[in-house]
Design a protein around this motif. Structure first.
Motif, PDB file in Angstrom:
ATOM      1  N   ASN A  63       0.683  -1.292   0.021  1.00  0.00           N
ATOM      2  CA  ASN A  63      -0.068  -0.033  -0.029  1.00  0.00           C
ATOM      3  C   ASN A  63       0.867   1.434   0.088  1.00  0.00           C
ATOM      4  O   ASN A  63       1.751   1.398   0.929  1.00  0.00           O
ATOM      5  CB  ASN A  63      -0.633   0.013   1.208  1.00  0.00           C
ATOM      6  N   TYR A  65       0.294   4.184   0.673  1.00  0.00           N
ATOM      7  CA  TYR A  65       0.204   5.044   1.998  1.00  0.00           C
ATOM      8  C   TYR A  65       0.706   4.511   3.154  1.00  0.00           C
ATOM      9  O   TYR A  65       0.950   5.275   4.251  1.00  0.00           O
ATOM     10  CB  TYR A  65      -1.428   5.477   2.285  1.00  0.00           C
ATOM     11  N   CYS A  66       1.083   3.201   3.307  1.00  0.00           N
ATOM     12  CA  CYS A  66       1.340   2.531   4.740  1.00  0.00           C
ATOM     13  C   CYS A  66       2.814   1.855   4.562  1.00  0.00           C
ATOM     14  O   CYS A  66       3.035   1.278   5.627  1.00  0.00           O
ATOM     15  CB  CYS A  66       0.031   1.439   4.756  1.00  0.00           C
ATOM     16  N   LYS A  67       3.544   2.009   3.740  1.00  0.00           N
ATOM     17  CA  LYS A  67       4.753   1.194   3.749  1.00  0.00           C
ATOM     18  C   LYS A  67       5.868   1.670   4.890  1.00  0.00           C
ATOM     19  O   LYS A  67       6.522   1.077   4.924  1.00  0.00           O
ATOM     20  CB  LYS A  67       5.142   1.206   2.424  1.00  0.00           C
ATOM     21  N   ASP A  69       4.632   2.870   7.721  1.00  0.00           N
ATOM     22  CA  ASP A  69       4.137   3.057   9.061  1.00  0.00           C
ATOM     23  C   ASP A  69       4.661   2.091   9.816  1.00  0.00           C
ATOM     24  O   ASP A  69       4.332   0.860  10.040  1.00  0.00           O
ATOM     25  CB  ASP A  69       2.768   2.787   8.906  1.00  0.00           C
ATOM     26  N   THR A 302       5.944   7.954  -1.745  1.00  0.00           N
ATOM     27  CA  THR A 302       4.469   7.726  -1.816  1.00  0.00           C
ATOM     28  C   THR A 302       3.860   8.146  -3.242  1.00  0.00           C
ATOM     29  O   THR A 302       3.003   7.422  -3.622  1.00  0.00           O
ATOM     30  CB  THR A 302       3.723   8.320  -0.522  1.00  0.00           C
ATOM     31  N   GLU A 365      -4.102   2.967  -3.964  1.00  0.00           N
ATOM     32  CA  GLU A 365      -3.037   2.497  -2.677  1.00  0.00           C
ATOM     33  C   GLU A 365      -1.717   1.681  -3.488  1.00  0.00           C
ATOM     34  O   GLU A 365      -0.856   1.797  -2.842  1.00  0.00           O
ATOM     35  CB  GLU A 365      -4.144   1.370  -2.249  1.00  0.00           C
ATOM     36  N   THR A 433       1.303   7.067  10.308  1.00  0.00           N
ATOM     37  CA  THR A 433       0.266   6.092  10.830  1.00  0.00           C
ATOM     38  C   THR A 433      -1.036   6.935  10.363  1.00  0.00           C
ATOM     39  O   THR A 433      -2.126   6.240   9.700  1.00  0.00           O
ATOM     40  CB  THR A 433      -0.160   5.925  12.363  1.00  0.00           C
ATOM     41  N   CYS A 436      -1.285   6.416   6.539  1.00  0.00           N
ATOM     42  CA  CYS A 436      -1.978   5.079   6.364  1.00  0.00           C
ATOM     43  C   CYS A 436      -3.441   5.024   6.573  1.00  0.00           C
ATOM     44  O   CYS A 436      -3.986   4.516   5.847  1.00  0.00           O
ATOM     45  CB  CYS A 436      -1.127   3.892   7.139  1.00  0.00           C
ATOM     46  N   THR A 437      -3.709   5.582   7.711  1.00  0.00           N
ATOM     47  CA  THR A 437      -5.181   5.664   7.941  1.00  0.00           C
ATOM     48  C   THR A 437      -6.001   6.489   6.789  1.00  0.00           C
ATOM     49  O   THR A 437      -7.191   5.951   6.655  1.00  0.00           O
ATOM     50  CB  THR A 437      -5.327   5.832   9.330  1.00  0.00           C
ATOM     51  N   GLN A 439      -4.946   8.344   4.608  1.00  0.00           N
ATOM     52  CA  GLN A 439      -4.508   8.377   3.078  1.00  0.00           C
ATOM     53  C   GLN A 439      -4.453  10.122   2.658  1.00  0.00           C
ATOM     54  O   GLN A 439      -4.239  10.854   3.439  1.00  0.00           O
ATOM     55  CB  GLN A 439      -5.356   7.534   2.050  1.00  0.00           C
TER      56      GLN A 439
END
Length: 487
Positions: A63, A65-67, A69, A302, A365, A433, A436-437, A439
């Protein structure tokens, strides 16, 4: 006769050197803001300390947005600000008891120790402990340098001189971005160079602490009247300083009656500047600026930039940041504080909403952003950084340093610094975080705060341009439609 005419002064080589040496405290702070985000994106650094983040980052379908986190990776950045928060209160005591100059010296020593330990780190403990030492240096520097600059500046140039601190913060960020861009190509220890080079501004500040004078206010407050008068003549470049000297003596006599400055922050004269100082620091962080400055390389990755491209984009935004701060230095004592803050709210709001809209509609994502759109996002980030750099960045430090009465100045400014560090650390710890949550909707979150900030300026923030710092109560707070009700 105007106050500027009564308090006459000349800008000498010596006073310029005092301003510039002290402002290196800002360069230390800025270098660290810029360096931590770049180092966090370097593969060699991640492999050594955060291998699980490296694995996640390397995973093709991860993802977008989360790599990054990871709570420990965020602790690498935020631990500095938590230690700076605590250190700022000790720095307040030191600045009052020992003076501004010795406290600046202490800041440089702690920061230098942090640079050495961080560059030599072999495990997470050494890395985080180095960050904590950095943080103590930042806490001492950020508490003392803006106060020093405000107290040595002639009234007609006070805003511009104080903004030297923020200018050097932006220069520090820019240098850090350049260093990261260069060291990212040096394997496997480029990250050590990035962290170790933090020693350079610390050494300059260390040398500078032997060159600068202590401030007249600090010397007179500690009973060193003759030294205070001599220092005033030295920084004003003239011998006729009697009017200003008597004003400082009167303020110091008033300050001596106060035995517990932190307790006295609850008194009417200190409540407006205390409320404003704390809220300015909270709002400064909730513009989203440090989310972008800490994690600009991560943010651009990102969006689909490669590591080199993302670091280069950070260099571009850093250059915009430096250039725009000169706008503030030029305008702050001409147009005033409020107009700069309100103009910036409009520009930042438009930029954030546009970035959010592009990312929500175009960045999935997985996959990357179209190159043209990615370039537009970088341009929008630049317009956003530009407006912050001539407003909420420098004025967030200037206004609290000039609005407290002398008897609670160091205590009140300690609350401003610690609030800044608390919310900086919260943003540093939470941003990846949140990214990730939430975005791309994170940009709408910060946009909402910008609206609140604009309303705050309209209704609660008075103009302090050209007002002597020891006349704020009578001239500003007692005349303000909201704050006068306290008196």
């Amino acid at each position: 006769m105007s106050m500027a005419e009564k308090n006459n002064s000349k800008i000498t080589i010596y006073v310029l050197s005092c301003w510039i040496f002290a402002a290196f405290g800002g360069l230390m702070f800025g270098y660290d803001i810029g360096i931590s985000g770049g180092v966090s994106g370097m593969d060699d650094f991640l492999k050594k300390f955060f291998p699980q983040v490296y694995e996640r980052k390397s995973h093709a379908k991860e993802n977008n947005y989360c790599k990054y986190d990871d709570q420990l990776l965020q602790l690498f950045t935020s631990s500095l600000y938590l230690s700076a928060l605590v250190a700022s209160f000790f720095a307040s005591k030191a600045a009052t008891k020992f003076g501004r100059r010795p406290t600046i010296f202490m800041a440089s020593i702690f920061f230098l120790a942090g640079a050495v330990l961080s560059a030599a780190a072999e495990n997470k403990f050494m890395l985080i402990f180095g960050r904590i030492l950095f943080g103590i240096g930042v806490g001492f520097g950020n508490e003392t340098v803006p106060l020093f600059l405000t107290e040595v500046a002639p009234i007609q140039h006070r805003g511009a001189v104080n903004i030297l601190f923020q200018l050097f913060v932006t220069i520090g960020i820019f240098i850090a971005n350049l260093v990261n861009y260069g060291t990212s190509m040096i394997h496997p220890h480029g990250w050590r160079l990035s962290l170790g080079f933090a020693a350079v501004p610390a050494i300059v500040l260390l040398v500078g602490s032997f060159v600068i004078t202590d401030t007249p206010s600090s010397l007179i407050e500690r009973g060193k009247d003759e030294q205070g008068k001599a220092a005033l003549k030295k920084i004003r470049g003239v011998n006729d300083v009697e009017v200003e000297y008597q004003e400082i003596v009167a303020a110091c006599e008033q300050a001596k009656l106060v035995k517990h400055p932190f307790r006295n922050l609850a008194k009417a004269a200190s409540i407006p500047p205390l409320v404003i100082a704390i809220l300015l620091q909270i709002f400064q962080q909730f513009t989203g600026i440090n989310a972008i400055m800490f994690y600009a390389p991560v943010l651009f990755q990102t969006m689909g930039f490669k590591t080199d491209g993302s670091l280069l984009s950070s260099v571009i935004t850093g250059l915009v940041n430096v250039g725009s701060t000169f706008v503030s230095i030029y305008l702050v004592d001409k147009v005033g504080r409020r107009k700069l803050l309100l103009q910036a709210c409009c520009q930042m709001l438009i930029s954030q909403l546009a970035i959010g809209a592009i990312l929500v509609t175009n960045l999935e994502e997985t996959g990357t952003l179209d190159k043209k759109l990615a370039a537009i996002v970088v341009l929008l980030v630049c317009t956003y950084v530009m407006s912050f750099a001539w407003s909420w960045g420098p004025l967030g430090w200037l206004i609290p340093s000039e609005t407290f009465p002398l008897e609670t100045r160091t205590a009140g400014f300690a609350f401003a610094v610690s609030t800044n560090m608390l919310f900086t650390s919260l943003i540093a710890q939470a941003f990846l975080t949140m990214l990730c949550t939430m975005q791309a909707y994170i940009f709408f979150f910060f946009s909402g705060w910008i609206v609140v900030m604009g309303l705050f300026v309209i209704f609660f923030l008075p103009e302090t341009k050209g007002v002597p710092i020891d006349s704020m109560v009578e001239t500003v707070w007692m005349q303000h439609p909201v704050w006068k009700k306290l008196f």
